[in-house]
Design a protein around this motif. Structure first.
Motif, PDB file in Angstrom:
ATOM      1  N   UNK A 212      47.608  54.934  39.401  1.00 33.98           N
ATOM      2  CA  UNK A 212      47.915  56.357  39.189  1.00 33.98           C
ATOM      3  C   UNK A 212      46.832  57.053  38.369  1.00 33.98           C
ATOM      4  N   UNK A 213      46.135  56.259  37.553  1.00 33.83           N
ATOM      5  CA  UNK A 213      45.085  56.829  36.716  1.00 33.83           C
ATOM      6  C   UNK A 213      43.792  57.095  37.446  1.00 33.83           C
ATOM      7  N   UNK A 214      43.794  56.836  38.758  1.00 34.71           N
ATOM      8  CA  UNK A 214      42.610  57.152  39.554  1.00 34.71           C
ATOM      9  C   UNK A 214      41.700  55.976  39.831  1.00 34.71           C
ATOM     10  N   UNK A 215      42.168  54.741  39.550  1.00 34.57           N
ATOM     11  CA  UNK A 215      41.345  53.563  39.850  1.00 34.57           C
ATOM     12  C   UNK A 215      41.214  53.429  41.360  1.00 34.57           C
ATOM     13  N   UNK A 216      39.988  53.348  41.843  1.00 34.49           N
ATOM     14  CA  UNK A 216      39.761  53.240  43.284  1.00 34.49           C
ATOM     15  C   UNK A 216      39.147  51.882  43.592  1.00 34.49           C
ATOM     16  N   UNK A 217      39.962  50.835  43.468  1.00 31.38           N
ATOM     17  CA  UNK A 217      39.486  49.489  43.764  1.00 31.38           C
ATOM     18  C   UNK A 217      39.377  49.324  45.279  1.00 31.38           C
ATOM     19  N   UNK A 218      38.370  48.559  45.704  1.00 31.11           N
ATOM     20  CA  UNK A 218      38.138  48.385  47.141  1.00 31.11           C
ATOM     21  C   UNK A 218      39.062  47.307  47.687  1.00 31.11           C
ATOM     22  N   UNK A 219      39.927  47.697  48.625  1.00 31.37           N
ATOM     23  CA  UNK A 219      40.818  46.741  49.287  1.00 31.37           C
ATOM     24  C   UNK A 219      40.562  46.803  50.794  1.00 31.37           C
ATOM     25  N   UNK A 220      40.857  45.706  51.484  1.00 31.90           N
ATOM     26  CA  UNK A 220      40.627  45.656  52.934  1.00 31.90           C
ATOM     27  C   UNK A 220      41.773  44.926  53.628  1.00 31.90           C
ATOM     28  N   UNK A 298      45.475  47.631  42.427  1.00 35.34           N
ATOM     29  CA  UNK A 298      44.847  48.018  41.155  1.00 35.34           C
ATOM     30  C   UNK A 298      43.459  47.419  40.986  1.00 35.34           C
ATOM     31  N   UNK A 299      43.286  46.158  41.396  1.00 33.56           N
ATOM     32  CA  UNK A 299      42.019  45.459  41.143  1.00 33.56           C
ATOM     33  C   UNK A 299      41.166  45.245  42.386  1.00 33.56           C
ATOM     34  N   UNK A 300      41.782  45.381  43.562  1.00 29.22           N
ATOM     35  CA  UNK A 300      41.026  45.214  44.799  1.00 29.22           C
ATOM     36  C   UNK A 300      40.528  43.798  44.992  1.00 29.22           C
ATOM     37  N   UNK A 301      39.411  43.662  45.688  1.00 26.53           N
ATOM     38  CA  UNK A 301      38.880  42.334  46.008  1.00 26.53           C
ATOM     39  C   UNK A 301      38.362  41.586  44.788  1.00 26.53           C
ATOM     40  N   UNK A 302      38.290  42.268  43.647  1.00 20.42           N
ATOM     41  CA  UNK A 302      37.831  41.631  42.410  1.00 20.42           C
ATOM     42  C   UNK A 302      39.014  41.208  41.533  1.00 20.42           C
TER      43      UNK A 302
END
Length: 476
Positions: A212-220, A298-302
């Motif tokens: 919600x805070x605008x984190x744009x983690x890369x997900x696929x 929230x964290x994406x691929x990392x």
């Protein structure tokens, strides 16, 4: 100080009504309910494995990750219902009870499979108790480091040894291990289940706040990307490990029969146990989906291996501290859920082998502050020794959590899938090559392949850790 009596000569007191005090097998009346059984299951299942699910989904992606989670929730629930039906021996509704998983296998299958079951079950239980000692100490260290960073600044070194905290965990376990049996463990399981809800909810809430805070983690759709996040080989190994992590995150068959043996009857134990399994597995699945999927968002691929650490040790430091305290308290209860079958197995064997030995069989009733406590000297010495040995193993082999993946892979298939299916086929007399027989076998073989894949992934990860292994070198 109190009174003594011998376990092998316990009987009814004069004027006592057997039906009101004892069950059909002559043992003290069982008092377990749907609530206590569900608490035991949730304590055993949710575990700290929930913390690694964001990482697991990151390896598999949006397509395969949730699908694998749902598949294993169904498989676990289905095989647990088959196992619950095996609690009573074949025959009438009120057939003889089986007190342990080995007893169940002995009644329905017999032969060398009984020893195979014992090796898989107790090997897994010992491994889990060692692994929980390590994991609990890591959570305790995380609290200490968080406070260190908060006091001395984010650039402080804050290196803290795990060993004092393993010792503290073991000291508490020595006290808790004197709880005589599974039947008196309900309160601890309920506390542990509440703790698991607490830290899972904190992790979920922090993940939502991050998104919600605008984190744009890369997900696929397919998870980590070859050439960007990982190499092709790492993608394969990590996918194997992720499937294994998800499969083992649901497994509680190692303690299912022992939990079922705490239930009062009527209603039939199998009926209550199936409901408890449904409550436990469905509750767990909701938490796993929330923590795994929102953690991945929230964290994406990392995504880190423990998604609580992904929020840093800094702010809100008090909330991260509270979550780690909840993990440690949960593991105090979970350790007992997995250790009690080991304690019971050794104590029953010894009391049958040496029934005249007063050190083993005599119970001392102590009256302390108006409460009566039952103490047995053999139980005190043996359980204390076991806790000390598991703590020493945790200290000597700090990479044991990775080894636990291999133990899980080796025990998941026989205990969660193979034996429940084979006993159902024998109990229900399912005709060979019938439709039911074929699809049960296909399910069994498919899970065998998953176990082998997970074992290969665990061996690769273990080989990597052994290269860096330094005894007594575990500092956070």
């Amino acid at each position: 100080m109190g009174m003594e009596y011998n376990k092998t000569t316990e009987g009814l007191e004069i004027g006592q009504n057997p039906s009101k005090s004892f069950d059909d097998d002559g043992r003290p009346k069982r008092t377990g309910t749907l609530l206590t059984a569900s608490a035991h299951i949730i304590t055993a299942v949710i575990g700290s494995g929930v913390l690694s699910l964001a990482w697991a989904i990151a390896q598999l992606g949006w397509a395969a990750g949730p699908a694998v989670l749902m598949a294993f929730s169904f498989i676990t629930y289905f095989t647990s219902t088959l196992l619950a039906d095996s609690y009573r021996c074949p025959g009438p509704i009120h057939g003889r009870r089986n007190y342990t998983y080995m007893d169940v296998v002995r009644s329905h299958l017999g032969g060398f499979k009984v020893q195979l079951c014992g090796l898989a079950q107790y090997g897994n239980l010992v491994g889990v108790t060692i692994g929980y000692t390590i994991t609990a100490s890591i959570s305790m260290v995380a609290v200490k480091r968080s406070n260190c960073f908060h006091t001395h600044g984010h650039d402080a070194e804050c290196k803290i040894s795990n060993y004092p905290f393993m010792g503290i965990f073991a000291e508490i376990q020595i006290i808790l291990s004197q709880i005589p049996n599974f039947h008196e463990l309900s309160w601890l399981s309920i506390v542990a289940a509440v703790m698991s809800f607490a830290y899972s909810s904190i992790g979920f809430g922090l993940s939502v706040a991050k998104v919600a805070g605008g984190a744009h983690a890369r997900t696929t759709l397919t998870g980590t990307t070859v050439g960007v996040d990982v190499s092709a080989a790492d993608k394969v190994w990590r996918s194997f490990q992720a499937i294994g992590d998800i499969a083992f995150a649901y497994a509680y068959s190692t303690v299912l029969i022992e939990i079922q043996d705490t239930l009062k009857s009527p209603p039939p134990e199998s009926k209550v146990m199936k409901k408890a399994s449904f409550v436990g597995v469905s509750t767990t699945t909701v938490f796993y989906m929330l923590c795994g999927c929102v953690g991945y968002a929230a964290f994406g691929n990392k995504a880190p291996g423990n998604f609580l650490t992904g929020f840093g040790f800094y702010e809100p430091f008090w909330l991260i501290d509270f979550a780690n305290v909840c993990i440690a308290v949960h593991l105090l209860g979970a350790y007992q859920v997995f250790a009690q079958p080991i304690f019971g197995f050794v104590e029953n064997y010894c009391s049958q082998k040496w029934p005249q030995n007063k050190f083993i069989t005599t119970e001392h009733t102590l009256n302390i502050l108006g409460y009566s406590y039952s103490m047995n000297m053999f139980r005190l010495v043996w359980r204390t020794t076991y806790v000390i040995l598991t703590a020493l193993m945790a200290m000597i082999f700090p990479f044991f959590n990775d080894f636990l993946g291999l133990i899980g892979a080796a025990s998941f298939y026989p205990l969660t899938v193979y034996f429940p299916i084979e006993m159902h086929i024998a109990q229900a007399k399912v005709p060979k090559y019938s439709f039911n027989w074929m699809w049960l076998k296909i399910l069994s073989w498919s899970c065998l392949i998953v176990s082998l894949i997970a074992a290969v992934g665990s061996i690769q990860g273990l080989a990597h850790d052994v290269k860096k292994f330094k005894p007594f070198g575990s500092n956070s």
